[in-house]
Design a protein around this motif. Sequence first.
Motif, PDB file in Angstrom:
ATOM      1  N   MET A 183       0.710  -1.147   0.244  1.00  0.00           N
ATOM      2  CA  MET A 183      -0.275  -0.580  -0.088  1.00  0.00           C
ATOM      3  C   MET A 183       0.896   1.032  -0.064  1.00  0.00           C
ATOM      4  O   MET A 183       0.528   2.465  -0.588  1.00  0.00           O
ATOM      5  CB  MET A 183      -1.039  -0.073   1.326  1.00  0.00           C
ATOM      6  N   TYR A 184       2.441   1.437   0.715  1.00  0.00           N
ATOM      7  CA  TYR A 184       2.463   2.044   0.752  1.00  0.00           C
ATOM      8  C   TYR A 184       3.708   1.958  -0.502  1.00  0.00           C
ATOM      9  O   TYR A 184       4.585   1.231  -0.977  1.00  0.00           O
ATOM     10  CB  TYR A 184       3.361   2.764   1.450  1.00  0.00           C
ATOM     11  N   ASN A 185       4.636   3.484  -1.070  1.00  0.00           N
ATOM     12  CA  ASN A 185       5.851   2.852  -1.846  1.00  0.00           C
ATOM     13  C   ASN A 185       7.254   3.497  -0.723  1.00  0.00           C
ATOM     14  O   ASN A 185       7.772   3.367   0.184  1.00  0.00           O
ATOM     15  CB  ASN A 185       6.392   4.640  -1.837  1.00  0.00           C
ATOM     16  N   LEU A 186       7.592   1.592  -1.199  1.00  0.00           N
ATOM     17  CA  LEU A 186       8.678   1.221  -0.227  1.00  0.00           C
ATOM     18  C   LEU A 186      10.311   1.586  -0.455  1.00  0.00           C
ATOM     19  O   LEU A 186      10.905   0.294  -0.342  1.00  0.00           O
ATOM     20  CB  LEU A 186       8.322  -0.588   0.041  1.00  0.00           C
ATOM     21  N   ASP A 187      10.514   2.116  -1.959  1.00  0.00           N
ATOM     22  CA  ASP A 187      11.390   2.487  -2.889  1.00  0.00           C
ATOM     23  C   ASP A 187      12.164   3.069  -1.905  1.00  0.00           C
ATOM     24  O   ASP A 187      13.948   2.396  -1.392  1.00  0.00           O
ATOM     25  CB  ASP A 187      11.636   3.393  -3.546  1.00  0.00           C
ATOM     26  N   TYR A 188      12.011   3.656  -0.271  1.00  0.00           N
ATOM     27  CA  TYR A 188      13.230   4.885   0.354  1.00  0.00           C
ATOM     28  C   TYR A 188      13.382   3.498   1.255  1.00  0.00           C
ATOM     29  O   TYR A 188      14.409   3.314   1.355  1.00  0.00           O
ATOM     30  CB  TYR A 188      12.207   5.851   0.648  1.00  0.00           C
ATOM     31  N   LEU A 189      12.756   3.061   1.741  1.00  0.00           N
ATOM     32  CA  LEU A 189      12.785   1.953   3.243  1.00  0.00           C
ATOM     33  C   LEU A 189      13.871   0.617   2.933  1.00  0.00           C
ATOM     34  O   LEU A 189      14.780   0.272   3.239  1.00  0.00           O
ATOM     35  CB  LEU A 189      11.782   1.293   3.860  1.00  0.00           C
ATOM     36  N   THR A 190      13.769   0.484   1.607  1.00  0.00           N
ATOM     37  CA  THR A 190      14.903  -0.929   0.599  1.00  0.00           C
ATOM     38  C   THR A 190      15.987  -0.268   0.533  1.00  0.00           C
ATOM     39  O   THR A 190      17.025  -0.890   1.231  1.00  0.00           O
ATOM     40  CB  THR A 190      13.663  -1.975  -0.171  1.00  0.00           C
ATOM     41  N   THR A 191      16.242   1.010   0.379  1.00  0.00           N
ATOM     42  CA  THR A 191      17.175   1.384  -0.556  1.00  0.00           C
ATOM     43  C   THR A 191      17.991   1.068   1.082  1.00  0.00           C
ATOM     44  O   THR A 191      19.339   1.334   1.231  1.00  0.00           O
ATOM     45  CB  THR A 191      17.034   2.609  -0.607  1.00  0.00           C
ATOM     46  N   GLN A 192      17.045   2.141   2.230  1.00  0.00           N
ATOM     47  CA  GLN A 192      18.425   2.544   3.892  1.00  0.00           C
ATOM     48  C   GLN A 192      18.600   0.764   4.045  1.00  0.00           C
ATOM     49  O   GLN A 192      19.698   1.020   4.682  1.00  0.00           O
ATOM     50  CB  GLN A 192      17.149   2.898   4.416  1.00  0.00           C
ATOM     51  N   ILE A 193      17.302  -0.048   4.066  1.00  0.00           N
ATOM     52  CA  ILE A 193      18.053  -1.578   4.704  1.00  0.00           C
ATOM     53  C   ILE A 193      18.907  -1.990   3.546  1.00  0.00           C
ATOM     54  O   ILE A 193      19.628  -2.752   4.649  1.00  0.00           O
ATOM     55  CB  ILE A 193      16.782  -2.735   4.326  1.00  0.00           C
ATOM     56  N   LYS A 194      19.326  -2.196   2.467  1.00  0.00           N
ATOM     57  CA  LYS A 194      20.233  -2.602   2.009  1.00  0.00           C
ATOM     58  C   LYS A 194      21.582  -2.408   1.462  1.00  0.00           C
ATOM     59  O   LYS A 194      22.613  -2.953   1.366  1.00  0.00           O
ATOM     60  CB  LYS A 194      20.014  -2.148   0.506  1.00  0.00           C
ATOM     61  N   GLU A 195      21.638  -0.508   2.381  1.00  0.00           N
ATOM     62  CA  GLU A 195      22.728   0.130   2.567  1.00  0.00           C
ATOM     63  C   GLU A 195      22.892  -0.597   3.644  1.00  0.00           C
ATOM     64  O   GLU A 195      24.372  -0.094   3.899  1.00  0.00           O
ATOM     65  CB  GLU A 195      22.660   1.697   2.542  1.00  0.00           C
ATOM     66  N   LYS A 196      22.499  -1.217   4.898  1.00  0.00           N
ATOM     67  CA  LYS A 196      23.094  -1.396   6.079  1.00  0.00           C
ATOM     68  C   LYS A 196      23.948  -2.827   5.527  1.00  0.00           C
ATOM     69  O   LYS A 196      24.621  -3.502   6.090  1.00  0.00           O
ATOM     70  CB  LYS A 196      21.759  -1.729   6.684  1.00  0.00           C
ATOM     71  N   GLY A 197      23.437  -3.277   4.322  1.00  0.00           N
ATOM     72  CA  GLY A 197      23.712  -4.890   4.216  1.00  0.00           C
ATOM     73  C   GLY A 197      23.364  -6.574   4.208  1.00  0.00           C
ATOM     74  O   GLY A 197      23.805  -6.901   4.115  1.00  0.00           O
ATOM     75  N   PHE A 198      21.889  -5.564   4.491  1.00  0.00           N
ATOM     76  CA  PHE A 198      20.682  -6.599   4.413  1.00  0.00           C
ATOM     77  C   PHE A 198      19.838  -7.374   3.484  1.00  0.00           C
ATOM     78  O   PHE A 198      19.953  -6.220   2.750  1.00  0.00           O
ATOM     79  CB  PHE A 198      19.685  -6.037   6.258  1.00  0.00           C
ATOM     80  N   GLN A 199      19.889  -8.978   3.420  1.00  0.00           N
ATOM     81  CA  GLN A 199      18.449  -9.074   2.835  1.00  0.00           C
ATOM     82  C   GLN A 199      17.637  -8.740   2.729  1.00  0.00           C
ATOM     83  O   GLN A 199      16.598  -8.441   3.921  1.00  0.00           O
ATOM     84  CB  GLN A 199      18.681 -10.085   2.132  1.00  0.00           C
TER      85      GLN A 199
END
Length: 210
Positions: free
Chosen positions: A90-106
Amino acid sequence: MKNEQDLIALKEGRVLPLMEDFYTIQGEGFYSGNAAYFIRLGGCDVGCHWCDVKESWEAGSHPNTAVEAIVEKIDPQTKLVVITGGEPLMYNLDYLTTQIKEKGFQTNIETSGAYEMSGVFDWVCLSPKKMKLPTESAYKAADELKVIIYNKHDFIFAEEQAAKVNPNALLLLQTEWSKNKEMMPEIIEYVKQNPKWKISLQTHKYLDIP
């Protein structure tokens, strides 16, 4: 009433209605048994009558939280982050997933696919519902098709959905928990007759963990 800046931040996915986040063991699907950090977003309009997290449906019941604050809380021991709901797309998850992946998480997602895909994901678990069918983008993105079996007609639905996902998607059947004793023998026999399918168990409920 949200002000205009709040609405813009929500639309851009810089804040999201966070219901809960916790470190646990993934209980079902392909990644069952793996340590995983769950981010559960509030808000869902799919309306499954057997949903076991109906408290997630009303987005307004959960505080809009800055993505940076959500990501900061991720347990550093984990390698895997699962975004779920509610209905997270329901939400734009681009920003969240980018931030998570920058931390090295899957990044994994559990979704009904009722909304267009957004975000960058390593694994997409698509669990379609009859009340609001997936979008074409969700069918194409699915790494895993997990169909919940509540009654015998759901096997027909499962085959209809399997015909729409990409040919490499893992096909899983999972009994609705309250129908476990009734429907598990049916699932076992169905998988024996149709071995393209596998069985997914809600192992977290057997283990009594979130």
